[in-house]
Design an enzyme around this catalytic site. Structure first.
Site, PDB file in Angstrom:
ATOM      1  N   ASP A  70       2.406   2.527   2.599  1.00 38.42           N
ATOM      2  CA  ASP A  70       2.475   3.163   3.915  1.00 38.42           C
ATOM      3  C   ASP A  70       3.879   3.007   4.502  1.00 38.42           C
ATOM      4  OD1 ASP A  70      -0.116   3.827   3.600  1.00 38.42           O
ATOM      5  OD2 ASP A  70      -0.924   2.407   5.033  1.00 38.42           O
TER       6      ASP A  70
ATOM      7  N   CYS B   7      -0.877  -5.107   7.170  1.00 36.88           N
ATOM      8  CA  CYS B   7      -0.515  -3.854   7.851  1.00 36.88           C
ATOM      9  C   CYS B   7       0.422  -4.119   9.034  1.00 36.88           C
ATOM     10  CB  CYS B   7      -1.757  -3.139   8.348  1.00 36.88           C
ATOM     11  SG  CYS B   7      -3.009  -2.912   7.089  1.00 36.88           S
TER      12      CYS B   7
ATOM     13  N   CYS C 281       0.811  -1.225   0.000  1.00 32.53           N
ATOM     14  CA  CYS C 281       0.000   0.000   0.000  1.00 32.53           C
ATOM     15  C   CYS C 281       0.841   1.270   0.000  1.00 32.53           C
ATOM     16  CB  CYS C 281      -0.911   0.020   1.216  1.00 32.53           C
ATOM     17  SG  CYS C 281       0.047  -0.029   2.736  1.00 32.53           S
TER      18      CYS C 281
HETATM   19 FE1  FES Z   1      -1.161   0.265   4.402  1.00 35.40          FE
HETATM   20 FE2  FES Z   1      -2.562  -0.723   6.348  1.00 35.40          FE
HETATM   21  S1  FES Z   1      -3.290  -0.158   4.391  1.00 35.40           S
HETATM   22  S2  FES Z   1      -0.418  -0.455   6.281  1.00 35.40           S
END
Ligand code: FES
Length: 129
Positions: free
Chosen positions: A36, A108, A34
């Site tokens: 992040d 995540c 994602c």
């Molecule tokens: Fe990226 Fe949860 S959606 S770490």
């Protein structure tokens, strides 16, 4: 998708949030699924037995609620642990400690486990034996 009460608590009131200006080890990891990002800072000291332990830890996570909750929980789980113990932490253990995560959000929890390992490696690489 249902989050446990514990996940919501650790998301709303993150423990060990922030940075350490004099960190002995640090690392930044990105989640390939994602994008992040999590950054982790470690303060290392020795216990009475002469083992290196994580005396203090902080994190900054630019990510979803599950990433923030798992980052926060993981920092609590390794604080006070030896580096060898902390290195063994898995994303499954972190998720279990939070009462589980929805299957779609399990990825995540990889951020925290990976970031802690990389920060320990960073410390070990930069610290003369
Ligand atoms: Fe990226 Fe949860 S959606 S770490």
């Amino acid at each position: 998708m249902q989050y446990s009460k514990k996940v919501l608590d650790y998301f709303m009131k993150p423990r060990n949030l922030g940075e350490l200006s004099n960190a002995d080890g640090e690392a930044t990891v990105g989640n390939p699924k994602c994008g992040d990002i999590m950054k982790i800072y470690l303060k290392i000291n020795k216990n009475e037995a002469g083992e290196e332990i994580i005396e203090d830890i902080r994190f900054q996570t630019l990510g979803c609620g599950a990433a923030i909750a798992t980052s926060s929980m993981a920092t609590e789980m390794v604080k006070g642990k030896t580096l060898d113990e902390a290195y063994k932490i898995t994303n499954q253990q972190v998720a279990d400690e939070l009462g589980g995560l929805p299957a779609l959000k399990m990825h995540c929890s990889n951020l925290a486990a990976d970031a802690i390992k990389k920060a320990i490696e960073n410390y070990r690489t930069n610290t003369p034996k």
